[in-house]
Design a protein around this motif. Structure first.
Motif, PDB file in Angstrom:
ATOM      1  N   LEU A 128       0.810  -1.215   0.000  1.00  0.00           N
ATOM      2  CA  LEU A 128       0.000   0.000   0.000  1.00  0.00           C
ATOM      3  C   LEU A 128       0.849   1.273   0.000  1.00  0.00           C
ATOM      4  N   PRO A 167      -6.258   2.878  -1.165  1.00  0.00           N
ATOM      5  CA  PRO A 167      -6.055   2.384  -2.525  1.00  0.00           C
ATOM      6  C   PRO A 167      -7.354   2.332  -3.324  1.00  0.00           C
ATOM      7  N   ALA A 190      -2.146  -4.497  -4.525  1.00  0.00           N
ATOM      8  CA  ALA A 190      -2.790  -3.191  -4.360  1.00  0.00           C
ATOM      9  C   ALA A 190      -2.615  -2.350  -5.607  1.00  0.00           C
ATOM     10  N   GLY A 192      -3.098   1.691  -6.312  1.00  0.00           N
ATOM     11  CA  GLY A 192      -3.419   2.953  -5.666  1.00  0.00           C
ATOM     12  C   GLY A 192      -2.369   4.003  -5.925  1.00  0.00           C
TER      13      GLY A 192
END
Length: 263
Positions: A128, A167, A190, A192
């Motif tokens: 993240l 995200p 993820a 993001g």
């Protein structure tokens, strides 16, 4: 256990002052440190209990980021409405940590500062693009994890909170050893602000990014995009529970499941 002094500060400033003492160690949930003490594998002169510091607990949304106090317990991460709304994969991950007893005692900060190769949160933090907030500075996730049980935290430095960017998509899947429940291989994906990231935990001596899968998912976000990508077994763990080749195979399987989990 060996003899040790026990201190329970009520503020971060007081804790930092105590941790500056010779051979002082912080203790949060104690899920790793207490067994080490019982087996006489560790011998701190002073234990600094962080459980009485209110400013180390709590979960709050700050714009496009989610800030989680280091002393926030796994069960709170699992059940918090703000986390479920912003990063549901993190909530689901917390619900898979250990067992009920561990989730009610262990803390996010303790897990991240310990950096056990089989821990879950390091994979989420790295995927993240989290920022680690200490009493001294801010450390980006890319610079935080240095290897097995090693982080960028300096002696006496105290992790106070972790800031996660929200995200667009995120998912996690892991294969647990049926006896110990420790991760044999896990993958957090993820998409993001940090781009598309695929991070592996449990399979090797530390968390690492799977950059080939990242490129594939950047072009096509689907389980099929990673299905044909094979993880090299070089450097992965091999023991009585599974060979390095088996764990390498699990990485691909868990990556597919993680993308499905992300939706």
């Amino acid at each position: 256990m060996y003899d040790f002094a026990f201190q329970k500060p009520s503020s971060v400033a007081e804790a930092v002052k105590l941790l500056a003492g010779e051979d002082a160690r912080p203790i949060s949930g104690g899920q790793t440190l207490l067994p080490a003490l019982k087996h006489r594998l560790d011998k701190p002169a002073t234990l600094v209990d962080l459980s009485g510091i209110a400013e180390l607990r709590g979960i709050k949304r700050e714009g496009d980021r989610l800030v989680i106090g280091a002393m926030t317990k796994h069960v709170q991460v699992q059940n918090d409405p703000a986390i479920k709304a912003a990063i549901p994969a993190l909530s689901r991950m917390a619900g898979l940590v250990g067992d009920t007893q561990v989730r009610n005692r262990g803390t996010m900060g303790g897990s991240l500062a310990n950096n056990d190769p089989a821990a879950d949160y390091p994979a989420a933090a790295l995927a993240l693009g989290a920022t680690f907030i200490t009493d001294r500075r801010r450390i980006e996730a890319d610079d935080f994890f240095l290897g097995m049980f090693a982080t960028a935290l300096e002696p006496g430095e105290l992790l106070t909170a972790i800031s996660f960017p929200v995200p667009e998509k995120a998912g996690y899947a892991k294969m647990r050893n049926p006896a110990s429940r420790y991760v044999m291989a896990g993958v957090f994906v993820a998409k993001g602000p940090a781009g598309v990231r695929v991070v592996v935990n449990g399979a090797g001596p530390g968390v690492f990014r799977q950059t080939v899968m990242e490129s594939a998912l950047s072009a096509n976000w689907s389980p099929d995009a990673v299905a044909g990508i094979k993880q090299s077994p070089d450097g992965l763990n091999g023991d009585i529970h599974g060979s390095a080749e088996y764990r390498a195979h699990l990485v691909t399987v868990m990556a597919k499941r993680a993308v499905l989990d992300a939706g």
